[in-house]
Design an enzyme around this catalytic site. Structure first.
Site, short mmCIF file in Angstrom:
data_model
loop_
_atom_site.label_atom_id
_atom_site.label_comp_id
_atom_site.label_asym_id
_atom_site.label_seq_id
_atom_site.Cartn_x
_atom_site.Cartn_y
_atom_site.Cartn_z
N ASP A 1 -55.54 12.09 0.38
CA ASP A 1 -56.54 11.31 1.12
C ASP A 1 -57.93 11.91 0.91
OD1 ASP A 1 -58.10 9.92 2.92
OD2 ASP A 1 -56.95 10.51 4.70
N HIS B 1 -49.82 18.22 -19.96
CA HIS B 1 -48.62 18.64 -19.24
C HIS B 1 -48.31 20.13 -19.39
CE1 HIS B 1 -45.07 18.27 -16.97
NE2 HIS B 1 -44.59 17.15 -17.45
#
Length: 454
Positions: free
Chosen positions: A381, A167
């Site tokens: 995608d 992170h």
């Protein structure tokens, strides 16, 4: 009922040996400093993300593992710091050694279909440890790969894309940007549509550093006994139009224009505080994550992919929060969020410099909720169309995440995973059920606003 139950499904995953995927072309060998915001102690953990994809007939004959591995290598040419290793310098200052060593990658296959995993995909996922195998030594902060990706082919022709990221390197916006570039590369693009911008110095403290604001999120408190031990359970809770309508009925008219996230934050904070049963005079904090990109003048440049958020704390005593109506918590949350300005962000950075990078938010009595529902992870995608589900896979101690999801009836809403000790979870569920018992009074305008927000 807001609670979702996970399937007890068991399946077998066959994994290849872990490998390192390095940039497809040579990249600069250099050190890059993180910002004073990036390298705070509270960000030194890894976030698990998962995305589920259906079989797509138009991709017949194409292997998602090969397509994504190749796209990753091409993407790392532009995001080459992700292929490096984190080092710690003087006074704990974090920097990336851009070694080009690469990102950890596992190819896998599972004897299960997407439909068998569940009609309503939501965290916590069955057998998630199989979908993102814990490679020994891969979960450290320093001198370790900064990303770990596992692609698991499914029996139906679909696949699971799971990753774990360090992170301190980026936030949700930065990760979405990185994954979107991977998707572009997977579909044949040569360069990113949004070039990555490092520029971490933009979130450094001023010279000299000056703490100009109050920062309750970093209060030093004595840590209590409500520890997140091995006796914790994790449950997912779905909030759709009906749940939000019930919660809005608890608010006075002047507060019914608050956002669904502000309402959800206040609701969960109050239920959780009642459940953990603290001393009435103990302070509790709700960390309100605020994206700081638009708070700067001029705004941070498009393409900036480092952590660019702060989390001001709404604070009250346990008694104040539990005995006042929900509106009290909503007001505190709204006030905390509204406090964030460019000056506030610079003040946080200054606090890190003056007090030291080891400064972190107090775990005891604190709750942090991160809103990812509009982050767009589902839109990523790789050629197999949008993901069926995409988001953070589970809660991390007192940190929960809001993901966009559908319930078993197909209703669009949000799902939140909560992690608590087992007896505390029982009390939490009862409190939440009581709060959701409010009848929906059929406010059509409010119902339309809720639907658009979800």
């Amino acid at each position: 009922m807001a609670k979702l139950s996970s399937s007890s499904l068991a399946f077998t995953v066959r994994r290849c040996e872990p490998e390192l995927v390095s940039p497809a072309k040579p990249t600069p060998r250099e050190y890059k400093l993180l910002s004073d915001i990036n390298d705070q102690e509270s960000l030194r953990f890894q976030v698990p993300v998962v995305q589920f994809y259906h079989y797509n007939l138009s991709m017949q004959g194409k292997d998602p593992v090969k397509v994504i591995r190749d796209a990753l290598a091409k993407t790392l040419v532009f995001y080459y710091p992700f292929a490096g290793r984190l080092r710690e310098g003087l006074n704990g200052k974090l920097m990336v050694d851009c070694t080009g060593e690469g990102v950890l990658f596992i190819e896998a296959g599972a004897d299960v279909t997407l439909e068998q995993i569940g009609d309503a995909l939501h965290p916590p996922f069955p057998c998630f440890d199989e979908l993102l195998y814990d490679v020994p030594g891969s979960d450290g902060m320093l001198n370790c790969p900064l990303f770990f990706i596992q692609i698991t082919r499914l029996k139906c022709g679909g696949f699971v894309f799971a990753l774990r990221m360090n992170h301190v390197m980026c936030d949700g916006d930065g990760l979405k940007q990185f994954l979107s570039t991977m998707a572009e590369m997977a579909q044949g693009t040569a360069t990113p549509s949004i070039p990555p911008v490092w520029e971490r110095h933009l979130l450094d403290a001023g010279e000299p550093p000056r703490v100009m604001c109050k920062h309750n999120e970093y209060d030093e408190v004595e840590e209590g006994a409500i520890a997140f031990s091995n006796n914790t359970v994790e449950r997912a809770f779905f909030f759709g139009r009906n749940e939000f309508s019930s919660l809005y009925q608890l608010l006075p008219l002047h507060l019914r224009q608050c956002s669904t996230f502000e309402l959800l934050t206040a609701c969960l904070w109050r239920c959780r505080t009642i459940a953990i049963n603290l001393n009435p005079n103990e302070e509790v904090r709700m960390m309100c994550i605020v994206n700081a990109r638009s708070k700067f003048n001029p705004p941070l440049p498009l393409g900036y992919y480092g952590n660019a958020f702060v989390y001001p704390a709404a604070k009250a005593t346990s008694k104040q929060l539990c005995q006042n109506p929900l509106a009290y918590a909503v007001e505190l949350v709204k006030h905390a969020k509204a406090s964030v300005t460019e000056e506030y962000v610079k003040s946080v950075a200054s606090l890190m410099v003056i007090k030291g990078k080891k400064l972190k938010f107090p775990m005891h009595g604190s709750f942090l909720l991160s809103d990812l529902k509009n982050m767009g992870f589902k839109e990523v995608d790789f050629g197999w169309d949008k993901a069926e589900f995409a988001g953070v896979a589970k809660a991390v101690g007192p940190i929960s995440f809001v993901n966009s999801a559908k319930d078993k009836k197909g209703e669009v809403g949000v799902v939140v995973s909560i992690c608590l000790p087992a007896p505390v979870m029982e009390r939490f569920v009862k409190e939440l059920e009581k709060m959701l018992m409010q009848p929906n009074q059929g406010d059509e305008d409010r119902s339309n606003l809720i639907s658009s927000a979800l």
